[in-house]
Motif scaffolding. Structure first.
Motif, PDB file in Angstrom:
ATOM      1  N   SER A   1       0.832  -1.215   0.000  1.00  0.00           N
ATOM      2  CA  SER A   1       0.000   0.000   0.000  1.00  0.00           C
ATOM      3  C   SER A   1       0.860   1.256   0.000  1.00  0.00           C
ATOM      4  CB  SER A   1      -0.975  -0.019   1.179  1.00  0.00           C
ATOM      5  OG  SER A   1      -0.266  -0.248   2.350  1.00  0.00           O
ATOM      6  N   ASP A   2       1.999   1.228   0.666  1.00  0.00           N
ATOM      7  CA  ASP A   2       2.890   2.390   0.655  1.00  0.00           C
ATOM      8  C   ASP A   2       3.439   2.635  -0.757  1.00  0.00           C
ATOM      9  OD1 ASP A   2       2.605   2.912   3.303  1.00  0.00           O
ATOM     10  OD2 ASP A   2       4.354   1.724   3.912  1.00  0.00           O
ATOM     11  N   GLN A  58       0.703   4.031  -3.062  1.00  0.00           N
ATOM     12  CA  GLN A  58       0.351   5.410  -2.751  1.00  0.00           C
ATOM     13  C   GLN A  58       1.437   6.383  -3.217  1.00  0.00           C
ATOM     14  OE1 GLN A  58      -2.587   6.182  -1.845  1.00  0.00           O
ATOM     15  NE2 GLN A  58      -2.019   8.349  -2.005  1.00  0.00           N
ATOM     16  N   ARG A  59       2.674   6.025  -2.984  1.00  0.00           N
ATOM     17  CA  ARG A  59       3.763   6.926  -3.382  1.00  0.00           C
ATOM     18  C   ARG A  59       3.841   7.055  -4.894  1.00  0.00           C
ATOM     19  NH1 ARG A  59       9.449   6.512  -0.522  1.00  0.00           N
ATOM     20  NH2 ARG A  59       9.713   8.290  -1.889  1.00  0.00           N
ATOM     21  N   ASN A  96       1.210   9.388  -6.472  1.00  0.00           N
ATOM     22  CA  ASN A  96       1.565  10.809  -6.368  1.00  0.00           C
ATOM     23  C   ASN A  96       2.622  11.184  -7.404  1.00  0.00           C
ATOM     24  OD1 ASN A  96      -0.191  11.309  -4.249  1.00  0.00           O
ATOM     25  ND2 ASN A  96       1.312  10.666  -2.721  1.00  0.00           N
ATOM     26  N   GLY A 107      -4.618   2.801  -4.376  1.00  0.00           N
ATOM     27  CA  GLY A 107      -3.829   4.022  -4.243  1.00  0.00           C
ATOM     28  C   GLY A 107      -4.492   5.123  -5.051  1.00  0.00           C
ATOM     29  N   THR A 138      -4.403   9.761  -5.634  1.00  0.00           N
ATOM     30  CA  THR A 138      -3.956  11.070  -5.166  1.00  0.00           C
ATOM     31  C   THR A 138      -5.114  11.727  -4.404  1.00  0.00           C
ATOM     32  OG1 THR A 138      -4.387  11.659  -7.472  1.00  0.00           O
ATOM     33  CG2 THR A 138      -2.105  11.683  -6.752  1.00  0.00           C
ATOM     34  N   ASP A 195      -7.704   9.525  -1.950  1.00  0.00           N
ATOM     35  CA  ASP A 195      -7.054   8.496  -1.114  1.00  0.00           C
ATOM     36  C   ASP A 195      -7.991   8.000  -0.011  1.00  0.00           C
ATOM     37  OD1 ASP A 195      -6.893  11.035  -0.085  1.00  0.00           O
ATOM     38  OD2 ASP A 195      -4.910  10.776   0.829  1.00  0.00           O
ATOM     39  N   ILE A 205      -9.662   4.676  -0.807  1.00  0.00           N
ATOM     40  CA  ILE A 205      -8.855   3.445  -0.930  1.00  0.00           C
ATOM     41  C   ILE A 205      -9.520   2.293  -0.168  1.00  0.00           C
ATOM     42  CG2 ILE A 205      -6.649   2.391  -0.198  1.00  0.00           C
ATOM     43  CD1 ILE A 205      -5.328   5.067  -0.916  1.00  0.00           C
TER      44      ILE A 205
END
Ligand SMILES: Nc1ncnc2c1ncn2[C@@H]1O[C@H](COP(=O)(O)OP(=O)(O)OP(=O)(O)O)[C@@H](O)[C@H]1O
Ligand SMILES: [Mg+2]
Length: 417
Positions: free
Chosen positions: A32-33, A36-37, A40, A67, A69, A73, A76
């Motif tokens: 998930s990290d 998400q990154r 963006n 994920g 922006t 978010d 999600i």
């Protein structure tokens, strides 16, 4: 982004984006990290207004928003489409990109209120593909508010990002699975050891009680035989001795069971030295000499040495006919040394290991137990000159001066005790 020849700046942006994606996907973070990154980064680098990353849930046959922006978010985990449904579902099903200049004109498009489709005109959707088997693990979507013609350049860039993400996600999942399996194995090992310990203690208790009961009965039958002898009643004496013999046989059977792999409770209660001493003192031999040092050893090594001494003592009782037995446990400059020596009838080299007796396991067992703890065994014996069993557990930090040839199970002619 456009389809025109790219400037140095555009190439630089592309390289920077890929660098950042690689960095984000290589970092030690969970799926998930990463998702998400990357969402963006992609939005910024493609000059889009929003990016959605949907992951395929194979078991449930759907794609789930994983994920996005901001402000999406917050959605999600709450937005999902069946594989084949909507543009993301179509891309997941066909493993092909979809370029959508005007989504209201595209029959595949499906309006999702939470994602405010009315605010965005154009989009491009690319599959996140694992090369082997062209398996789709997710879908990467970028949307623009203004009408826009996403061209081959955008597609190629997004495809590269999507594929990098696919690998990162696959790796993260594999890593997670591995970690889970490792955890499972670890807890399995712990449970196995606990179960073994429990079982050993239970069996040790049972056997101890069994042997004790038989010995108590034996005592009473011997008393009865004694009384019979005192009153010269041969029938009673014979009857009681027959029962006594049966009890001894049964107790020996119980003891054999205890010898196979169970930790003797005496080790927990007394420690190695006193346990060995108590074994030695119970031998039916006139002269028992004991020389014990307190040595600190791991529990499994203690059990092994105890069993080795036990077998050596049993051999003294069974075979030696000795009048003197010496037991010593000492640490010297080579390591910890256990010695059981008798002055009995001994044996010749060719009878070592039982000679014709194929059912002799004692000396072999001593050898095996010693090997398991990294110790060396020397058995020295000569007919009518007694037998010595010596076990050397080399000090891991000390000099190893013990000759390798000394590790054989029997070396009948090399020395006399
Ligand atoms: N202390 C001893 N004194 C005399 N002979 C011995 C001694 N130790 C071993 N032996 C001889 O070596 C043989 C092998 O011993 P080992 O302990 O392997 O077998 P075992 O005692 O006969 O049978 P098991 O160990 O299965 O009860 C014995 O049968 C015996 O002949
Ligand atoms: Mg034996």
């Amino acid at each position: 982004m456009s389809d025109q020849p790219r400037s140095d700046k555009a190439t630089g942006d592309e390289v920077r984006l890929l660098g950042l994606v690689i960095e984000a996907t290589s970092a030690d973070m969970d799926v998930s990290d990463v998702v998400q990154r990357v969402a963006n980064l992609v939005t910024e680098a493609t000059g889009s207004d929003v990016c959605f990353v949907h992951l395929v849930d194979e078991a449930r046959g759907c794609v789930v928003l994983a994920g996005a922006t901001p402000p999406f978010d917050e959605q999600i985990g709450h937005v999902e489409l069946r594989v084949g449904q909507g543009i993301a579902g179509w891309v997941a099903l066909h493993a092909e990109a979809a370029v959508v200049p005007d989504k209201w004109q595209d029959s595949r498009y499906r309006y999702i209120p939470a994602l405010r489709g009315e605010d965005y005109a154009s989009m491009v959707s690319v599959p996140m593909l694992i090369p082997r088997g062209r398996r789709v693990v997710g879908v990467l979507n970028v949307h623009s508010k203004e009408h826009r013609d996403y061209g081959p350049y955008d597609l190629a860039l997004l495809a590269q990002v999507a594929n990098l993400m696919a690998r990162a996600i696959e790796n993260a999942r594999l890593y997670q699975r591995l970690a889970e399996r490792e955890e499972m194995l670890e807890s399995f090992a712990i449970r196995t050891i606990e179960a073994q310990e429990h079982e050993r203690r239970r069996l040790a208790g049972e056997i101890h009680d069994g042997i004790s009961q038989r010995l108590i009965s034996l005592w009473y039958h011997l008393l009865a035989a004694e009384d019979g002898a005192a009153s010269a009643d041969a029938v009673v004496v014979t009857r009681e001795l027959v029962v006594a013999k049966e009890l001894v046989t049964a107790a020996l059977d119980d003891a054999r069971g205890a010898i196979v792999g169970l930790r003797p409770t005496t080790l927990d209660d007394l420690g190695l030295g006193p346990s060995l001493e108590s074994l030695a003192r119970s031998l039916p031999v006139r002269d028992v000499s004991v020389d014990l040092q307190t040595v600190s050893l791991p529990p499994h090594v203690e059990v092994a040495l105890y069993r080795i001494a036990q077998e050596a003592f049993q051999n003294v009782v069974k075979h030696a006919g000795a009048t003197r037995v010496e037991l010593s446990l000492r640490r010297d400059d080579e390591g910890v040394r256990l010695v059981v020596a008798d002055d009995g009838r001994g044996f010749a080299e060719d009878s070592a290991g039982g000679g014709a007796n194929r059912h002799a396991y004692g000396l072999l067992g001593i050898q095996e137990r010693a090997e398991l703890i990294g110790a060396r065994v020397t058995v020295r014996s000569r007919p009518e000159r007694g037998t010595t069993v010596e076990v050397l557990l080399p000090d891991p930090t000390g000099p190893h001066r013990h000759p390798a040839s000394g590790s054989s199970a029997a070396a009948s002619d090399r020395a006399t005790p």
